[in-house]
Design an enzyme around this catalytic site. Structure first.
Site, PDB file in Angstrom:
ATOM      1  N   LYS A  28      49.496  53.622  30.867  1.00 23.05           N
ATOM      2  CA  LYS A  28      48.788  52.533  31.389  1.00 23.05           C
ATOM      3  C   LYS A  28      47.702  51.956  30.433  1.00 23.05           C
ATOM      4  CE  LYS A  28      46.272  50.797  35.834  1.00 23.05           C
ATOM      5  NZ  LYS A  28      45.906  51.165  36.887  1.00 23.05           N
ATOM      6  N   SER A  60      47.490  48.429  41.084  1.00 26.09           N
ATOM      7  CA  SER A  60      47.375  47.844  39.881  1.00 26.09           C
ATOM      8  C   SER A  60      48.190  48.347  38.567  1.00 26.09           C
ATOM      9  CB  SER A  60      45.822  47.808  39.217  1.00 26.09           C
ATOM     10  OG  SER A  60      45.517  49.263  39.050  1.00 26.09           O
ATOM     11  N   SER A 111      45.999  52.246  43.490  1.00 27.81           N
ATOM     12  CA  SER A 111      46.913  51.718  42.850  1.00 27.81           C
ATOM     13  C   SER A 111      47.850  52.895  41.963  1.00 27.81           C
ATOM     14  CB  SER A 111      46.011  51.376  41.483  1.00 27.81           C
ATOM     15  OG  SER A 111      45.414  50.009  41.756  1.00 27.81           O
TER      16      SER A 111
END
Ligand code: GLN
Length: 481
Positions: free
Chosen positions: A75, A150, A174
């Site tokens: 990420k 997210s 998330s």
């Protein structure tokens, strides 16, 4: 077909010389090159191939771990030395991190292979990935739909098998919500389990990293690597890390499952509820007992979270001032103009909204009414769980009230906030939570949420693993275009 293999299988293949890490890495890079999901912000081809070469040397010497030579997607919130780390923001579009996050370093020490950095909502604020400066990510099950957020880029990449696994962060859902919407497995461990050093901060008392994987077994393997005390993070726990794969064979006969009545409320889509109840029956058939529990303060999770998180983010994001990091506006007239325009131009709307809410709630005169009050309610939410865990071993329920929605259809922030109604409480209480594929509704994946007591990751992973031995929802793949 290498991309259909789990980490355990890939690791065996590498060890048996069925394929090399370089071959495996090329296979994934080729798949990434033709993918239209927009799940990666940066693809690190060259770095990946050189890391794969090193891994092959290590494997040839009979050294290395189960993760050596395994590719992954990181990420874009984790600092990676020499590689752009954007947090999905224009503010950090040109930021090349001068250092590695602790978990990046841990992965490097095991000679794992970073394929690239994944797309995400700006500074991890969002539930759909539509808040990214780099554009929305598409859900591989239906490209008109969002992957959740997210960590949407990570979830989409794993679901589409353009990464064997990916990293994520979960401040309010998330990891779990995108895992649910993309039909993969994701775990957010107990707060403090994984170092936050080098993980760009959103809300420090809630943020926690974790893996997004194909299976619970893979999640256990990756969690082994990510976890542990770090003296660079003052909130990292000194508690010893168990081997998360060790108890994966335990029987779950007699396991006490709690179903919180508040998690089956009116906003829950009836088809999602059906899938959740079917998976609960599956657990009963495996010998688990089901009990109703109550988390009476869960109705306050959204308002509490949306005070605490913005307050912390308004403080964390004050460092992006056009001077020390990232974006700087052109031709500032004076210092104030520099601050004002760098921040106005560098941050997106949702991030600004939260900074304003947080700044307001922390102002003199409002602090007691908002922030302090929210902290008190946060405590009550924790107490609810404490009470529930006196009578049950694990809490189960939906991850998200709906399946993946269409890109562009949820227009106001408050409706978007509802996407995390069932996930936020675990963050507020610092508890571990997990999402596992539990079925489909109109061909879209539905995730089952498992919440455990503090430090009960081993139980969660085993419960999930036992479910995955009995079902094959986790091995369903979206059709490739
Ligand atoms: N959707 C929630 C938010 O926007 C949670 C995000 C997260 O867990 N990073 O804050």
């Amino acid at each position: 077909m290498m991309h259909k293999l789990s980490i355990t299988e890939l690791s065996k293949g590498l060890k048996n010389k069925d394929f090399s890490s370089v071959e495996l890495t090329k296979h994934y890079l080729d798949r990434i090159a033709v993918s239209e999901l927009n799940s990666y912000i940066t693809v690190t081809d060259e770095l990946a191939l050189s890391q794969a070469k090193d891994a092959d040397l290590k494997i040839a010497k009979g050294k290395g771990t189960i993760l050596t030579g395994i590719p992954y997607a990181h990420k874009d919130i984790f600092c990676t030395k020499g590689v752009k780390t954007s947090a999905g923001s224009k503010m950090l579009d040109s930021f090349i991190s001068p250092y590695d996050a602790t978990i990046t370093e841990k992965f490097n020490n095991e000679n794992m292979v970073m394929l690239g950095k994944t797309n995400m909502d700006e500074f991890a604020m969002g539930s759909s990935n539509e808040n990214s400066y780099y554009g929305p990510v598409k859900n591989p099950w239906d490209q008109k739909r969002v992957p959740g957020g997210s960590s949407g880029g990570s979830a989409a990449a794993v679901a589409a098998r353009i990464a064997p696994f990916a990293t994520g962060t979960d401040t309010g859902g998330s990891i779990r919500q995108p895992a649910s919407l993309c039909g993969i497995t994701g775990i957010k461990p107990t707060y403090g389990r994984i170092s936050r050093y080098g993980m760009i901060a959103y809300a420090s008392s809630l943020d926690q990293a974790g893996p997004l994987t194909q299976t619970a077994e893979d999640a256990a393997i990756v969690l082994n690597s990510m976890s542990g005390f770090d003296d660079k993070d003052s909130t990292s726990a000194t508690k010893e890390t168990p081997d998360y794969t060790k108890n994966l064979g335990n029987s779950i006969k007699g396991l006490k499952i709690g179903l919180p009545r508040e998690f089956f409320s009116e906003g829950l889509e009836s088809d999602v509820e059906k899938v959740i109840m079917q998976s609960i029956s599956e657990f009963e058939a495996m010998g688990a007992e089901v009990h109703e529990v109550s988390l009476p303060n869960s109705a306050y999770a959204i308002p509490t979270y949306y005070i605490v998180a913005p307050c912390e983010c308004s403080s964390n994001l004050s460092r992006f001032d056009g001077v020390r990091y990232g974006y700087r506006c052109d031709d500032p007239k004076d210092l104030n103009d520099l601050y004002l325009r760098s921040r106005s131009e560098g941050f997106g709307d949702e991030v600004k909204r939260r900074i304003m809410i947080g700044t307001y709630a922390l102002s003199a005169g409002y602090y007691d009414a908002y922030y302090l009050k929210a902290q008190k309610v946060r405590h009550l939410i924790s107490e609810d769980f404490k009470k529930a865990f006196k009578s049950v071993d694990v809490i189960m329920g939906p991850v998200s009230p709906t399946t993946a929605f269409e890109i562009g259809t949820v227009k106001d922030s408050v409706s978007m906030y509802l996407a995390d109604i069932y996930t936020l409480s675990a963050n507020l209480a610092g508890l571990p939570g997990m999402s596992i594929p539990a079925g489909f509704s109109n061909n879209l994946p539905v995730g089952l949420q498992l919440i455990g007591n503090h430090w009960s990751e081993e139980t969660l992973l085993n419960v999930a693993h036992q479910f995955q031995l009995q079902t094959n929802w986790h091995s369903q793949l979206p059709v490739e275009p």
